[in-house]
Design a protein around this motif. Structure first.
Motif, short mmCIF file in Angstrom:
data_model
loop_
_atom_site.label_atom_id
_atom_site.label_comp_id
_atom_site.label_asym_id
_atom_site.label_seq_id
_atom_site.Cartn_x
_atom_site.Cartn_y
_atom_site.Cartn_z
N THR A 1 44.92 20.72 43.37
CA THR A 1 44.49 20.70 44.76
C THR A 1 43.72 21.98 45.10
N LEU A 2 44.25 23.12 44.69
CA LEU A 2 43.58 24.39 44.97
C LEU A 2 42.24 24.47 44.24
N ALA A 3 42.21 24.04 42.99
CA ALA A 3 40.96 24.08 42.23
C ALA A 3 39.91 23.16 42.86
N THR A 4 40.34 22.00 43.34
CA THR A 4 39.40 21.08 43.99
C THR A 4 38.85 21.69 45.28
N ALA A 5 39.72 22.31 46.06
CA ALA A 5 39.27 22.92 47.32
C ALA A 5 38.28 24.05 47.06
N VAL A 6 38.56 24.89 46.07
CA VAL A 6 37.65 25.99 45.73
C VAL A 6 36.33 25.43 45.19
N GLY A 7 36.42 24.42 44.35
CA GLY A 7 35.21 23.82 43.78
C GLY A 7 34.31 23.22 44.84
N VAL A 8 34.90 22.49 45.79
CA VAL A 8 34.11 21.89 46.87
C VAL A 8 33.48 22.98 47.72
N GLY A 9 34.23 24.04 47.98
CA GLY A 9 33.67 25.15 48.76
C GLY A 9 32.50 25.82 48.07
N LEU A 10 32.62 26.05 46.79
CA LEU A 10 31.53 26.68 46.04
C LEU A 10 30.31 25.77 45.96
N LEU A 11 30.54 24.49 45.75
CA LEU A 11 29.41 23.57 45.66
C LEU A 11 28.68 23.41 47.00
N SER A 12 29.44 23.45 48.08
CA SER A 12 28.80 23.27 49.39
C SER A 12 28.02 24.50 49.84
N THR A 13 28.43 25.69 49.38
CA THR A 13 27.71 26.90 49.80
C THR A 13 26.62 27.29 48.82
N GLY A 14 26.60 26.72 47.65
CA GLY A 14 25.59 27.05 46.67
C GLY A 14 24.31 26.27 46.93
N GLY A 15 23.37 26.42 46.03
CA GLY A 15 22.13 25.67 46.15
C GLY A 15 20.94 26.58 46.29
N LYS A 16 19.80 25.95 46.45
CA LYS A 16 18.55 26.68 46.55
C LYS A 16 18.45 27.35 47.91
N LYS A 17 18.10 28.61 47.90
CA LYS A 17 17.93 29.36 49.14
C LYS A 17 16.47 29.30 49.56
N GLU A 18 16.24 29.08 50.84
CA GLU A 18 14.87 29.05 51.35
C GLU A 18 14.33 30.47 51.44
N ALA A 19 13.12 30.65 51.00
CA ALA A 19 12.49 31.97 51.05
C ALA A 19 12.09 32.29 52.48
N ALA A 20 12.22 33.55 52.85
CA ALA A 20 11.84 33.98 54.18
C ALA A 20 10.31 33.95 54.28
N PRO A 21 9.78 33.56 55.43
CA PRO A 21 8.32 33.56 55.58
C PRO A 21 7.79 34.98 55.49
N PRO A 22 6.60 35.14 54.95
CA PRO A 22 6.05 36.49 54.81
C PRO A 22 5.86 37.14 56.17
N SER A 23 6.26 38.39 56.26
CA SER A 23 6.16 39.12 57.51
C SER A 23 4.78 39.74 57.65
N ILE B 1 53.82 13.63 36.46
CA ILE B 1 53.01 14.83 36.64
C ILE B 1 53.82 15.82 37.47
N LYS B 2 53.94 17.05 36.96
CA LYS B 2 54.71 18.07 37.67
C LYS B 2 54.00 18.48 38.95
N SER B 3 54.78 18.88 39.93
CA SER B 3 54.21 19.27 41.22
C SER B 3 53.38 20.55 41.09
N GLU B 4 53.70 21.40 40.11
CA GLU B 4 52.91 22.61 39.91
C GLU B 4 51.47 22.27 39.53
N TYR B 5 51.31 21.26 38.69
CA TYR B 5 49.97 20.85 38.27
C TYR B 5 49.21 20.20 39.43
N LEU B 6 49.92 19.48 40.27
CA LEU B 6 49.27 18.89 41.44
C LEU B 6 48.79 19.99 42.39
#
Length: 83
Positions: free
Chosen positions: A19-41, A10-15
Motif C-alpha cells: 500500500t505504501l509503495a503504491t501510494a509513493v509510486g502514484v505520487g511520483l508518477l503524477s508529479t513527474g513528466g515533461k516540464k514546460e520551458a519558460a518563455p524567453p524573457s 498474505i501477511k498484513s506486513e506485505y499488504l
C-alpha cells in the motif's frame, strides 16, 4: 495475522508495504513528466508585459474616464512604491 487473497495467505506486513509503495509510486508518477520551458524573457518586468498585452476598450465616455482614473491611480501608486 494474514489475509487470504485469491486463495493465497498474505501477511498484513506485505499488504502494508504494498500500500505504501503504491501510494509513493502514484505520487511520483503524477508529479513527474515533461516540464514546460519558460518563455524567453525580453528584459521587461511582468507588470510591463501585462500592461502591454491587456488593452481596455471603453464603450462610452464614462467608461473611458473610469479607465483613465484607474490608470492614473495605478501610476501614482507605482511612483510611491519606488520611493
Amino acid at each position: 495475522m494474514s489475509y487470504v487473497i485469491l486463495g493465497r495467505a498474505i501477511k498484513s506486513e506485505y499488504l502494508a508495504i504494498g500500500t505504501l509503495a503504491t501510494a509513493v509510486g502514484v505520487g511520483l508518477l503524477s508529479t513527474g513528466g515533461k516540464k514546460e520551458a519558460a518563455p524567453p524573457s525580453s528584459g521587461k518586468s511582468a507588470i510591463e508585459t501585462v500592461k502591454e498585452t491587456v488593452k481596455f476598450n471603453a464603450g462610452s465616455s464614462e467608461e473611458e474616464q473610469l479607465m483613465d482614473s484607474i490608470k492614473k491611480f495605478i501610476d501614482d501608486a507605482e511612483k510611491e512604491a519606488k520611493h
